[in-house]
Design an enzyme around this catalytic site. Structure first.
Site, PDB file in Angstrom:
ATOM      1  N   CYS A 137      -3.290  10.567  10.607  1.00  0.00           N
ATOM      2  CA  CYS A 137      -2.569  11.713  10.042  1.00  0.00           C
ATOM      3  C   CYS A 137      -3.135  13.049  10.510  1.00  0.00           C
ATOM      4  CB  CYS A 137      -2.560  11.624   8.521  1.00  0.00           C
ATOM      5  SG  CYS A 137      -4.206  11.458   7.759  1.00  0.00           S
ATOM      6  N   GLY A 143       0.810  -1.218   0.000  1.00  0.00           N
ATOM      7  CA  GLY A 143       0.000   0.000   0.000  1.00  0.00           C
ATOM      8  C   GLY A 143       0.837   1.258   0.000  1.00  0.00           C
ATOM      9  N   TYR A 144       0.157   2.390   0.065  1.00  0.00           N
ATOM     10  CA  TYR A 144       0.862   3.668   0.030  1.00  0.00           C
ATOM     11  C   TYR A 144       1.749   3.859   1.259  1.00  0.00           C
ATOM     12  CZ  TYR A 144      -2.296   5.052  -3.776  1.00  0.00           C
ATOM     13  OH  TYR A 144      -2.984   5.124  -4.961  1.00  0.00           O
ATOM     14  N   ASN A 203       0.452  13.401   4.830  1.00  0.00           N
ATOM     15  CA  ASN A 203      -0.269  12.321   5.502  1.00  0.00           C
ATOM     16  C   ASN A 203       0.457  10.983   5.426  1.00  0.00           C
ATOM     17  OD1 ASN A 203      -1.307  12.817   2.656  1.00  0.00           O
ATOM     18  ND2 ASN A 203      -2.103  10.759   3.006  1.00  0.00           N
TER      19      ASN A 203
END
Length: 341
Positions: A147, A11-12, A308
């Site tokens: 975040c 994932g990111y 974030n």
């Protein structure tokens, strides 16, 4: 060297962890897991890693021995493979939401189900070095905040602790599309997201519980998805204490963050970037905090911005890793950002 495994590496947040950790001089990444991409190279979906690693994804249930587990997959802390490594002595750093709230009733209210691991959440140290550095040096379980929660906590805590603001706060959060994750589905396809200011949480955003837990304030929060990939910004509307001055605010912030490597106080009277702006923080581990104060009308807005995926996620986790393992706190987090971008 510290042996690290990244659970949920596809994932990111997982990709950002790998970007920071693979060149980290004191860390060896011994595994990155993904059931969906098991057996494939990690630089296949994280192209910035090309030429820097030959790692391939392992399934989630095949975790090797390691010193630190970084969890970037929802629910990973409850898996048998993770529990086995924790029982063998690995430090757990969870970037997901499951361990952030210690109270099961509060978790139930905001997440709509029973707390999946109240025993772990009860002992988890919040992964925010600015508030919990001493405890993090000995922590076995670390829960990295969300975040926008990180941004709001860092904006609010110095003034709340000094008694300079009232107990009620209204948080307006703005977040780029990467905040929804790499598997967010149709709602975050470019055709649906581009050009949109989507109010996805008019009130009751989950992060308000984290902010209240960390600051002791009564928090209400809404959030809007903005037309950006990365970046988060919060505006915290508070009531100033009687007689509060701008100097009091600056003094409180500077006293609290003077020695912090990743928090900067930004509140200038002129210039393009006179208040915290996410754009110049992309890829960094900085959180900028600032304020706008209209003393005549008793209006005080505290503002914070970060990436974030950086200070709001992977960067904060790496900072916690450095603190916990006795490494220089800036190690692997030295990128200063780009301008113009």
């Amino acid at each position: 060297m510290v042996d690290v495994a990244v659970v949920g590496g596809a994932g990111y947040i997982g990709g950002e962890l790998l970007r920071m950790l693979i060149p980290h001089p004191d860390v060896t990444v011994v595994a990155a897991t993904s059931d969906r991409l098991a057996g494939r190279r990690v630089d296949g979906n994280h192209p910035t890693l090309r030429g820097h690693t030959d790692l391939t994804y392992a399934p989630h249930d095949r975790l090797p021995d390691c010193d630190v587990l970084l969890l970037a997959a929802p629910g990973a802390a409850m898996s048998d493979a993770v529990r086995a490594r924790v029982n063998a002595g690995a430090v757990l750093i969870d970037i997901g939401p499951e361990l952030r709230l210690a109270d099961p009733a509060t978790y139930r209210r905001y997440y709509g189900g029973e707390h999946p691991s109240p025993e772990l959440a009860a002992v988890a140290v919040p992964g925010l070095p600015e508030l919990h550095r001493a405890a993090l040096t000995k922590a076995d379980t670390i829960a990295v905040p969300g975040c926008m929660a990180t941004a709001a906590i860092l904006a609010l805590q110095p003034l709340a602790a000094a008694g300079l603001i009232g107990p009620d706060v209204l948080v307006d959060g703005r977040i780029g599309s990467s905040g929804s994750g790499s598997q967010a589905g149709e709602v975050n396809q470019h055709a649906e997201r581009a050009g949109v200011l989507r109010v996805f949480a008019p009130s009751g955003h989950r992060h308000e519980a984290e902010i209240a837990q960390a600051t002791g304030l009564s928090v209400r929060m809404g959030a809007t998805g903005v037309d950006a990939v990365r970046g988060a910004q919060v505006l915290c509307r508070v009531t100033p204490a009687d007689g509060l001055t701008e100097l009091d605010i600056r003094t409180a912030y500077r006293a609290r963050y003077a020695d912090e490597p990743f928090v900067r106080v930004i509140a200038q009277r002129r210039g393009n970037y006179r208040l915290p702006e996410p754009k110049i923080l992309l890829g960094t581990n900085y959180c900028d905090v600032g304020f706008s104060f209209d003393a005549a009308h008793g209006e005080l807005v505290l503002i914070a911005a970060l990436d974030n995926l950086g200070k709001g996620g992977a960067g904060n986790a790496v900072q916690c890793l450095n603190v916990r393992m006795g490494l220089p706190e800036r190690r692997g987090l030295e990128f200063l950002g780009l301008h113009p971008i």
